[in-house]
Write a protein that holds these residues in place. Sequence first.
Motif, mmCIF file in Angstrom:
data_model
loop_
_atom_site.group_PDB
_atom_site.id
_atom_site.type_symbol
_atom_site.label_atom_id
_atom_site.label_comp_id
_atom_site.label_asym_id
_atom_site.label_seq_id
_atom_site.Cartn_x
_atom_site.Cartn_y
_atom_site.Cartn_z
ATOM 1 N N THR A 60 -16.577 -10.835 -5.277
ATOM 2 C CA THR A 60 -17.000 -9.833 -6.258
ATOM 3 C C THR A 60 -17.513 -8.609 -5.524
ATOM 4 O OG1 THR A 60 -19.270 -10.667 -6.302
ATOM 5 C CG2 THR A 60 -17.697 -11.657 -7.855
ATOM 6 N N ASP A 61 -17.671 -7.508 -6.244
ATOM 7 C CA ASP A 61 -18.221 -6.296 -5.633
ATOM 8 C C ASP A 61 -19.612 -6.567 -5.068
ATOM 9 O OD1 ASP A 61 -15.919 -5.195 -6.604
ATOM 10 O OD2 ASP A 61 -16.885 -3.798 -7.993
ATOM 11 N N ARG A 85 -9.996 -4.620 -6.145
ATOM 12 C CA ARG A 85 -9.986 -4.407 -7.589
ATOM 13 C C ARG A 85 -8.562 -4.315 -8.114
ATOM 14 N NH1 ARG A 85 -14.690 0.214 -8.442
ATOM 15 N NH2 ARG A 85 -16.503 -1.186 -8.358
ATOM 16 N N ARG A 88 -6.718 -7.414 -9.232
ATOM 17 C CA ARG A 88 -7.073 -8.055 -10.497
ATOM 18 C C ARG A 88 -6.103 -7.677 -11.622
ATOM 19 N NH1 ARG A 88 -13.510 -6.428 -10.494
ATOM 20 N NH2 ARG A 88 -14.002 -7.151 -8.400
ATOM 21 N N GLN A 101 -7.704 6.302 -11.965
ATOM 22 C CA GLN A 101 -9.027 6.463 -11.367
ATOM 23 C C GLN A 101 -9.181 7.785 -10.619
ATOM 24 O OE1 GLN A 101 -11.719 4.402 -11.967
ATOM 25 N NE2 GLN A 101 -10.240 3.661 -13.473
ATOM 26 N N GLU A 145 -12.652 -8.518 -16.697
ATOM 27 C CA GLU A 145 -13.509 -7.766 -15.776
ATOM 28 C C GLU A 145 -12.763 -6.573 -15.196
ATOM 29 O OE1 GLU A 145 -16.678 -7.956 -15.245
ATOM 30 O OE2 GLU A 145 -16.805 -9.610 -16.670
ATOM 31 N N ALA A 146 -11.490 -6.768 -14.898
ATOM 32 C CA ALA A 146 -10.687 -5.677 -14.355
ATOM 33 C C ALA A 146 -10.586 -4.529 -15.357
ATOM 34 C CB ALA A 146 -9.285 -6.186 -14.000
ATOM 35 N N ASP A 149 -13.717 -2.624 -15.329
ATOM 36 C CA ASP A 149 -13.838 -1.797 -14.127
ATOM 37 C C ASP A 149 -13.236 -0.409 -14.337
ATOM 38 O OD1 ASP A 149 -15.105 -3.777 -12.696
ATOM 39 O OD2 ASP A 149 -13.292 -4.447 -11.644
ATOM 40 N N ARG A 150 -12.222 -0.322 -15.178
ATOM 41 C CA ARG A 150 -11.561 0.972 -15.404
ATOM 42 C C ARG A 150 -12.504 1.993 -16.007
ATOM 43 N NH1 ARG A 150 -6.759 -0.245 -19.176
ATOM 44 N NH2 ARG A 150 -6.508 2.017 -19.044
ATOM 45 N N ALA A 152 -15.142 3.022 -15.015
ATOM 46 C CA ALA A 152 -15.776 3.870 -14.001
ATOM 47 C C ALA A 152 -15.283 5.301 -14.120
ATOM 48 C CB ALA A 152 -15.485 3.318 -12.607
#
Length: 276
Positions: A60-61, A85, A88, A101, A145-146, A149-150, A152
Amino acid sequence: MVGMPQAKKKDAAPPTVQYFAAVLRILREHAGLTQDELGKLMNYTGSAVSAVETCAKPPTDEFIEAAEKALDASGLLRAAIGFLRLDRYPVHFQGFVQLEQEAVSVSSYCTQLIDGLLQTKEYAREVLVHAFPPLEEQEIADLTEARMDRKALLDRKPGAVVSVILEEAALRRQIGGPEVMRAQYAYLIECAARPNIVIQVMPMSRAGHAGLQGPMTLIETHDDTPMAYMESNGKSMLLSKPDEVGVLARRYAMIRSQALGPDESVCFIEQLMGEL
Protein backbone atom coordinates in the motif's frame (compact mmCIF):
# COMPACT_ATOMS: atom_id res chain seq x y z
CA MET A 1 -6.54 -25.52 1.38
CA VAL A 2 -2.82 -25.45 0.64
CA GLY A 3 -1.46 -21.94 -0.06
CA MET A 4 0.01 -20.98 -3.39
CA PRO A 5 3.79 -21.69 -3.51
CA GLN A 6 5.94 -18.57 -3.19
CA ALA A 7 7.37 -18.90 -6.72
CA LYS A 8 3.87 -19.08 -8.18
CA LYS A 9 2.77 -16.04 -6.18
CA LYS A 10 5.67 -14.06 -7.62
CA ASP A 11 4.96 -15.25 -11.17
CA ALA A 12 1.30 -14.24 -10.81
CA ALA A 13 2.11 -10.74 -9.54
CA PRO A 14 2.44 -7.79 -11.95
CA PRO A 15 6.04 -7.02 -12.97
CA THR A 16 6.01 -3.72 -11.06
CA VAL A 17 5.05 -5.51 -7.84
CA GLN A 18 7.79 -8.10 -8.41
CA TYR A 19 10.37 -5.37 -9.00
CA PHE A 20 9.35 -3.47 -5.86
CA ALA A 21 9.57 -6.67 -3.83
CA ALA A 22 13.09 -7.34 -5.11
CA VAL A 23 14.27 -3.78 -4.39
CA LEU A 24 12.77 -3.85 -0.89
CA ARG A 25 14.54 -7.13 -0.11
CA ILE A 26 17.88 -5.84 -1.44
CA LEU A 27 17.64 -2.62 0.59
CA ARG A 28 16.62 -4.52 3.72
CA GLU A 29 19.49 -6.99 3.42
CA HIS A 30 21.94 -4.18 2.66
CA ALA A 31 20.82 -2.53 5.91
CA GLY A 32 21.47 -5.81 7.74
CA LEU A 33 17.85 -6.15 8.89
CA THR A 34 15.60 -9.18 9.18
CA GLN A 35 11.99 -8.93 8.08
CA ASP A 36 10.92 -8.74 11.72
CA GLU A 37 13.43 -5.97 12.46
CA LEU A 38 12.35 -3.92 9.47
CA GLY A 39 8.71 -4.47 10.36
CA LYS A 40 9.32 -3.16 13.86
CA LEU A 41 10.93 0.02 12.48
CA MET A 42 7.91 0.49 10.21
CA ASN A 43 5.27 -0.37 12.83
CA TYR A 44 4.34 -3.41 10.75
CA THR A 45 4.74 -7.11 11.50
CA GLY A 46 7.53 -9.15 10.00
CA SER A 47 4.88 -11.23 8.23
CA ALA A 48 3.59 -8.06 6.52
CA VAL A 49 7.09 -7.38 5.19
CA SER A 50 7.33 -11.00 4.08
CA ALA A 51 4.00 -10.77 2.27
CA VAL A 52 5.28 -7.85 0.20
CA GLU A 53 8.70 -9.42 -0.48
CA THR A 54 7.08 -12.66 -1.67
CA CYS A 55 4.44 -10.78 -3.70
CA ALA A 56 1.67 -12.40 -1.68
CA LYS A 57 0.29 -8.90 -1.18
CA PRO A 58 0.99 -5.68 -3.10
CA PRO A 59 2.34 -2.80 -1.00
CA THR A 60 0.00 0.00 0.00
CA ASP A 61 1.05 3.64 -0.24
CA GLU A 62 1.32 3.71 3.56
CA PHE A 63 3.58 0.65 3.59
CA ILE A 64 5.85 2.20 0.97
CA GLU A 65 6.16 5.47 2.89
CA ALA A 66 6.99 3.57 6.09
CA ALA A 67 9.63 1.47 4.30
CA GLU A 68 11.07 4.57 2.63
CA LYS A 69 11.64 6.23 6.01
CA ALA A 70 12.84 3.10 7.84
CA LEU A 71 15.42 2.28 5.15
CA ASP A 72 16.31 5.91 4.33
CA ALA A 73 15.85 4.93 0.68
CA SER A 74 16.46 8.42 -0.81
CA GLY A 75 13.17 8.30 -2.71
CA LEU A 76 13.87 4.97 -4.40
CA LEU A 77 10.87 3.21 -2.85
CA ARG A 78 8.59 6.24 -2.88
CA ALA A 79 9.15 6.62 -6.63
CA ALA A 80 7.33 3.32 -7.17
CA ILE A 81 3.99 4.57 -5.84
CA GLY A 82 2.69 5.97 -9.12
CA PHE A 83 3.71 2.89 -11.09
CA LEU A 84 2.22 0.50 -8.53
CA ARG A 85 -1.04 2.42 -8.57
CA LEU A 86 -1.31 1.83 -12.31
CA ASP A 87 -1.14 -1.93 -11.73
CA ARG A 88 -4.44 -1.71 -9.85
CA TYR A 89 -6.27 -0.77 -13.06
CA PRO A 90 -7.30 -3.00 -15.96
CA VAL A 91 -4.63 -2.99 -18.68
CA HIS A 92 -6.89 -1.27 -21.21
CA PHE A 93 -7.45 1.61 -18.75
CA GLN A 94 -3.87 2.25 -17.60
CA GLY A 95 -2.91 4.61 -20.43
CA PHE A 96 -5.98 6.74 -19.80
CA VAL A 97 -5.30 6.97 -16.06
CA GLN A 98 -1.79 8.27 -16.70
CA LEU A 99 -3.14 10.98 -18.98
CA GLU A 100 -6.00 11.81 -16.62
CA GLN A 101 -3.68 12.44 -13.67
CA GLU A 102 -1.60 14.84 -15.79
CA ALA A 103 -4.57 16.63 -17.35
CA VAL A 104 -5.41 20.31 -16.99
CA SER A 105 -8.99 19.59 -18.01
CA VAL A 106 -11.21 16.50 -18.23
CA SER A 107 -14.65 16.62 -19.85
CA SER A 108 -16.85 13.53 -19.83
CA TYR A 109 -20.30 12.56 -21.02
CA CYS A 110 -21.71 9.53 -19.17
CA THR A 111 -24.72 7.51 -20.24
CA GLN A 112 -24.94 4.41 -18.01
CA LEU A 113 -23.14 5.22 -14.77
CA ILE A 114 -21.89 8.24 -12.83
CA ASP A 115 -18.36 9.19 -13.83
CA GLY A 116 -15.72 7.27 -11.86
CA LEU A 117 -14.10 10.52 -10.70
CA LEU A 118 -17.32 11.47 -8.93
CA GLN A 119 -18.33 8.10 -7.49
CA THR A 120 -18.46 7.46 -3.76
CA LYS A 121 -16.57 4.41 -2.53
CA GLU A 122 -19.83 2.55 -1.82
CA TYR A 123 -21.24 3.30 -5.27
CA ALA A 124 -17.99 2.25 -6.98
CA ARG A 125 -17.90 -1.01 -5.05
CA GLU A 126 -21.49 -1.87 -5.97
CA VAL A 127 -20.71 -1.27 -9.65
CA LEU A 128 -17.78 -3.69 -9.43
CA VAL A 129 -19.81 -6.26 -7.48
CA HIS A 130 -22.09 -6.55 -10.50
CA ALA A 131 -19.28 -6.96 -13.04
CA PHE A 132 -19.49 -9.97 -15.32
CA PRO A 133 -17.67 -12.30 -15.36
CA PRO A 134 -17.78 -11.93 -11.56
CA LEU A 135 -14.70 -10.55 -9.81
CA GLU A 136 -13.01 -12.04 -6.75
CA GLU A 137 -13.57 -10.13 -3.51
CA GLN A 138 -9.95 -8.97 -3.42
CA GLU A 139 -10.19 -7.75 -7.02
CA ILE A 140 -13.28 -5.75 -6.10
CA ALA A 141 -11.49 -4.21 -3.12
CA ASP A 142 -8.37 -3.37 -5.16
CA LEU A 143 -10.32 -1.87 -8.06
CA THR A 144 -12.48 0.16 -5.68
CA GLU A 145 -9.38 1.64 -4.04
CA ALA A 146 -7.87 2.30 -7.45
CA ARG A 147 -10.96 4.23 -8.49
CA MET A 148 -10.77 6.30 -5.31
CA ASP A 149 -7.09 7.04 -6.04
CA ARG A 150 -8.17 8.85 -9.22
CA LYS A 151 -9.77 11.55 -7.09
CA ALA A 152 -6.29 12.97 -6.45
CA LEU A 153 -6.88 14.86 -9.69
CA LEU A 154 -9.64 16.88 -8.00
CA ASP A 155 -7.42 18.03 -5.14
CA ARG A 156 -4.21 18.57 -7.08
CA LYS A 157 -2.65 22.03 -6.99
CA PRO A 158 -3.38 23.55 -9.41
CA GLY A 159 -6.55 21.52 -9.73
CA ALA A 160 -7.78 20.25 -13.06
CA VAL A 161 -10.99 21.67 -14.51
CA VAL A 162 -13.55 18.85 -14.59
CA SER A 163 -16.78 18.96 -16.58
CA VAL A 164 -19.21 16.05 -16.34
CA ILE A 165 -22.51 15.62 -18.18
CA LEU A 166 -24.67 12.84 -16.74
CA GLU A 167 -27.62 11.25 -18.46
CA GLU A 168 -30.69 11.21 -16.22
CA ALA A 169 -30.81 7.43 -16.68
CA ALA A 170 -27.37 7.10 -15.04
CA LEU A 171 -28.60 9.12 -12.07
CA ARG A 172 -31.82 7.17 -11.70
CA ARG A 173 -30.19 3.73 -11.77
CA GLN A 174 -30.35 2.61 -8.13
CA ILE A 175 -26.85 1.22 -7.75
CA GLY A 176 -26.63 -0.29 -4.26
CA GLY A 177 -30.11 0.87 -3.22
CA PRO A 178 -31.49 4.07 -1.64
CA GLU A 179 -28.83 4.50 1.06
CA VAL A 180 -25.92 4.28 -1.38
CA MET A 181 -27.67 6.56 -3.87
CA ARG A 182 -28.56 9.15 -1.24
CA ALA A 183 -24.89 9.44 -0.31
CA GLN A 184 -23.94 9.51 -3.99
CA TYR A 185 -26.37 12.35 -4.75
CA ALA A 186 -25.05 14.28 -1.74
CA TYR A 187 -21.48 13.82 -2.97
CA LEU A 188 -22.38 15.08 -6.45
CA ILE A 189 -23.95 18.18 -4.93
CA GLU A 190 -20.82 18.69 -2.82
CA CYS A 191 -18.59 18.31 -5.89
CA ALA A 192 -20.71 20.73 -7.92
CA ALA A 193 -20.02 23.42 -5.32
CA ARG A 194 -16.29 23.25 -6.01
CA PRO A 195 -14.92 25.96 -8.33
CA ASN A 196 -13.10 23.50 -10.62
CA ILE A 197 -16.02 21.07 -11.15
CA VAL A 198 -19.09 21.57 -13.34
CA ILE A 199 -21.86 18.95 -13.33
CA GLN A 200 -24.73 19.01 -15.80
CA VAL A 201 -27.67 16.66 -16.31
CA MET A 202 -29.11 15.58 -19.65
CA PRO A 203 -32.81 15.02 -18.87
CA MET A 204 -34.78 12.23 -20.51
CA SER A 205 -37.22 14.87 -21.70
CA ARG A 206 -34.53 15.93 -24.20
CA ALA A 207 -35.55 13.10 -26.51
CA GLY A 208 -33.12 13.96 -29.29
CA HIS A 209 -29.65 15.38 -28.62
CA ALA A 210 -26.07 15.22 -29.86
CA GLY A 211 -24.99 12.55 -27.37
CA LEU A 212 -27.02 9.67 -28.74
CA GLN A 213 -23.91 8.22 -30.39
CA GLY A 214 -22.43 7.30 -27.02
CA PRO A 215 -20.24 8.34 -24.09
CA MET A 216 -16.84 10.01 -24.36
CA THR A 217 -14.12 11.70 -22.36
CA LEU A 218 -12.00 14.61 -23.60
CA ILE A 219 -8.62 15.35 -22.04
CA GLU A 220 -6.36 18.37 -22.38
CA THR A 221 -2.79 18.07 -21.10
CA HIS A 222 -0.16 20.65 -20.10
CA ASP A 223 1.26 20.71 -23.63
CA ASP A 224 -2.21 21.63 -24.95
CA THR A 225 -2.59 18.30 -26.73
CA PRO A 226 -6.30 17.41 -26.85
CA MET A 227 -7.20 13.72 -26.72
CA ALA A 228 -10.38 11.70 -26.55
CA TYR A 229 -11.07 8.40 -24.80
CA MET A 230 -13.91 5.96 -25.40
CA GLU A 231 -14.58 2.61 -23.74
CA SER A 232 -17.06 -0.23 -24.11
CA ASN A 233 -17.16 -3.82 -22.86
CA GLY A 234 -13.57 -3.84 -21.64
CA LYS A 235 -12.20 -2.36 -24.87
CA SER A 236 -10.91 1.17 -25.17
CA MET A 237 -9.81 3.66 -27.78
CA LEU A 238 -7.58 6.69 -27.23
CA LEU A 239 -7.69 9.24 -30.05
CA SER A 240 -5.11 11.95 -30.65
CA LYS A 241 -5.56 12.90 -34.31
CA PRO A 242 -6.71 16.55 -34.35
CA ASP A 243 -9.50 15.98 -36.87
CA GLU A 244 -10.99 13.03 -34.92
CA VAL A 245 -10.70 14.75 -31.55
CA GLY A 246 -12.10 17.95 -33.06
CA VAL A 247 -15.30 16.22 -34.14
CA LEU A 248 -15.82 14.84 -30.63
CA ALA A 249 -14.99 18.19 -29.00
CA ARG A 250 -17.63 19.94 -31.11
CA ARG A 251 -20.11 17.17 -30.32
CA TYR A 252 -19.38 17.57 -26.61
CA ALA A 253 -19.93 21.31 -26.84
CA MET A 254 -23.34 20.68 -28.42
CA ILE A 255 -24.25 18.11 -25.74
CA ARG A 256 -23.30 20.62 -23.05
CA SER A 257 -25.46 23.30 -24.63
CA GLN A 258 -28.45 20.90 -24.73
CA ALA A 259 -28.11 19.72 -21.12
CA LEU A 260 -29.50 21.49 -18.08
CA GLY A 261 -27.36 24.33 -16.77
CA PRO A 262 -25.19 23.78 -13.67
CA ASP A 263 -27.65 25.34 -11.22
CA GLU A 264 -30.64 23.54 -12.77
CA SER A 265 -28.65 20.30 -12.64
CA VAL A 266 -27.96 20.62 -8.91
CA CYS A 267 -31.67 21.26 -8.32
CA PHE A 268 -32.46 18.17 -10.40
CA ILE A 269 -30.11 16.01 -8.31
CA GLU A 270 -31.57 17.44 -5.10
CA GLN A 271 -35.03 16.50 -6.36
CA LEU A 272 -33.89 12.92 -7.05
CA MET A 273 -32.41 12.79 -3.58
CA GLY A 274 -35.72 13.92 -2.12
CA GLU A 275 -37.57 11.13 -3.93
CA LEU A 276 -35.67 8.41 -2.04
